[in-house]
Enzyme design. Structure first.
Site, short mmCIF file in Angstrom:
data_model
loop_
_atom_site.label_atom_id
_atom_site.label_comp_id
_atom_site.label_asym_id
_atom_site.label_seq_id
_atom_site.Cartn_x
_atom_site.Cartn_y
_atom_site.Cartn_z
N GLY A 19 0.85 -1.20 0.00
CA GLY A 19 0.00 0.00 0.00
C GLY A 19 0.87 1.23 0.00
O GLY A 19 2.01 1.18 0.47
N SER A 58 -0.52 4.58 4.31
CA SER A 58 -1.80 3.85 4.21
C SER A 58 -2.14 3.07 5.48
O SER A 58 -3.24 2.54 5.60
CB SER A 58 -1.77 2.92 3.00
OG SER A 58 -0.68 2.03 3.09
N GLU A 69 9.57 -3.52 6.11
CA GLU A 69 10.55 -3.13 5.08
C GLU A 69 11.97 -3.58 5.44
O GLU A 69 12.88 -2.75 5.57
CB GLU A 69 10.49 -1.63 4.83
CG GLU A 69 9.12 -1.18 4.34
CD GLU A 69 9.10 0.27 3.88
OE1 GLU A 69 10.07 0.71 3.28
OE2 GLU A 69 8.10 0.93 4.16
N1 ATP Z 1 3.18 8.64 15.78
C1 ATP Z 1 2.26 9.17 14.96
N2 ATP Z 1 1.57 10.27 15.31
C2 ATP Z 1 0.62 10.81 14.49
N3 ATP Z 1 0.28 10.29 13.29
C3 ATP Z 1 0.94 9.19 12.89
C4 ATP Z 1 1.97 8.58 13.69
N4 ATP Z 1 2.45 7.49 13.03
C5 ATP Z 1 1.76 7.43 11.87
N5 ATP Z 1 0.86 8.45 11.77
C6 ATP Z 1 -0.09 8.67 10.66
O1 ATP Z 1 -0.88 7.48 10.49
C7 ATP Z 1 -1.04 7.17 9.11
C8 ATP Z 1 -0.50 5.78 8.81
O2 ATP Z 1 0.90 5.78 9.03
P1 ATP Z 1 1.79 4.47 8.91
O3 ATP Z 1 3.15 4.80 9.41
O4 ATP Z 1 1.07 3.34 9.53
O5 ATP Z 1 1.82 4.27 7.31
P2 ATP Z 1 2.66 3.28 6.39
O6 ATP Z 1 1.69 2.65 5.45
O7 ATP Z 1 3.50 2.38 7.23
O8 ATP Z 1 3.59 4.28 5.54
P3 ATP Z 1 5.09 4.10 4.95
O9 ATP Z 1 4.96 3.27 3.69
O10 ATP Z 1 5.50 5.50 4.64
O11 ATP Z 1 5.94 3.47 6.00
C9 ATP Z 1 -0.36 8.29 8.33
O12 ATP Z 1 -1.34 9.25 8.01
C10 ATP Z 1 0.62 8.87 9.33
O13 ATP Z 1 0.87 10.23 9.08
MG MG Z 2 5.58 2.16 7.48
#
Ligand code: ATP
Ligand code: MG
Length: 287
Positions: free
Chosen positions: A42, A46, A174
């Protein structure tokens, strides 16, 4: 035994206390603790990391539950089971390895978890050395500070630290980020071997569709905090659905499309690597 997300939601507090970021929205999922190799894909933001961090209690749901092989994690205000036994069963390799390393030397770091989970000193040391060898970490690095390692070496040390205590399920956020192509292939082959030989489930977050297509036997696509797709990799790429979720087509499938178009062949998507495609081509031309 299973890992079950039961109507699980998670929101983070925004910069303003009253703003909430809804990172997971009513997720329902079930993953077996044996014989699954699940890729979680995703676009960035996401919810992939947020999702998997519920599997060993790094994050607790803000609504709903997560049943981790019989231990049910619930929102913070309720009574929750002890996390140590869950963490012993679920090994977690973080997206950023520097968050995982904190000891004086690399070797101490790798043996930290086995010691913490009750292995005797001698056994923890032996397991740490074996794990360092398995991930291909040079012996000379073991007495260095983990903070003097390169990004790729840090990642290998973090992976060794997990393998050293032999958890039942591996969650990898990752895991090849920062590794060179050979290091990346070696580490992925190692996880695959652990999966096939020891029947452990692997939950892999990856932006590399080549790795997803080569190794996974189930793909979950997250989109805007929800599970947008949960199924086999063939359907995801054959149906064109992958485009909706901003995923790239694996190189091997791009090559299959090209060969089918230009040479009027009829090769199916059941080839997972370029090597397999070459073998298939040889068969086609010897038929
Ligand atoms: N500690 C935090 N405080 C506030 N918002 C957060 C925090 N961690 C993640 N988010 C928000 O939650 C949502 C999901 O983030 P997440 O890190 O789970 O995404 P991801 O799919 O792992 O992304 P990536 O591929 O960049 O690692 C995003 O909108 C992010 O900005
Ligand atoms: Mg991530």
């Amino acid at each position: 035994m299973e890992i079950k997300f039961l109507n699980t939601s998670h929101n983070y507090k925004g910069i303003n206390k009253h703003d909430l970021v809804y990172a997971l929205k009513e997720v329902n999922l079930s993953i077996n603790d044996k014989d699954e190799f699940v890729a979680i894909c995703g676009k960035t933001g996401s919810g992939k990391t947020t999702l998997v961090q519920h599997i060993n209690g790094i994050l607790l749901p803000t609504e709903g539950n997560v049943d981790v092989m019989g231990s049910v994690l619930t929102p913070k205000k309720r009574k929750n089971p002890k996390l140590l036994p869950i963490r012993k069963r679920v090994g977690f390799v973080f997206q950023f390895p520097e968050y995982q390393l904190f000891e004086e030397t690399v070797l101490k770091d790798i043996e930290f978890a086995p010691l913490n989970f009750g292995f005797k000193k001698v056994e923890a040391r032996a397991r740490a050395l074996e794990a360092a060898h398995l991930v291909g970490l040079d012996k000379k690095l073991l007495n260095k500070s983990p903070f003097n390692l390169s990004g790729g070496q840090m990642r290998k040390a973090a992976i060794a630290g997990i393998l050293a205590y032999n958890p039942d399920v591996l969650v990898l956020d990752e895991p090849t980020r920062g590794l060179d192509p050979k290091g990346s292939d070696d580490v992925m082959d190692l996880f695959y071997k652990i999966h096939t030989k020891m029947h452990k489930s692997i939950i892999l977050i990856s932006h590399s569709m080549d790795n997803v297509y080569k190794y996974a036997n189930r793909v979950i696509v997250m989109n805007d905090g929800k599970v947008a797709y949960d199924g086999d990799k063939y359907t995801l790429f054959k149906s064109g659905l992958y485009k909706e979720y901003h995923l790239e087509k694996p190189d091997v499938l791009k090559a299959v499309d090209y060969l089918n178009d230009t040479l009027h062949l009829n090769i199916d998507y059941d080839v997972h690597t370029l090597e397999e495609l070459m073998t298939r081509l040889k068969e086609v031309y010897h038929e």
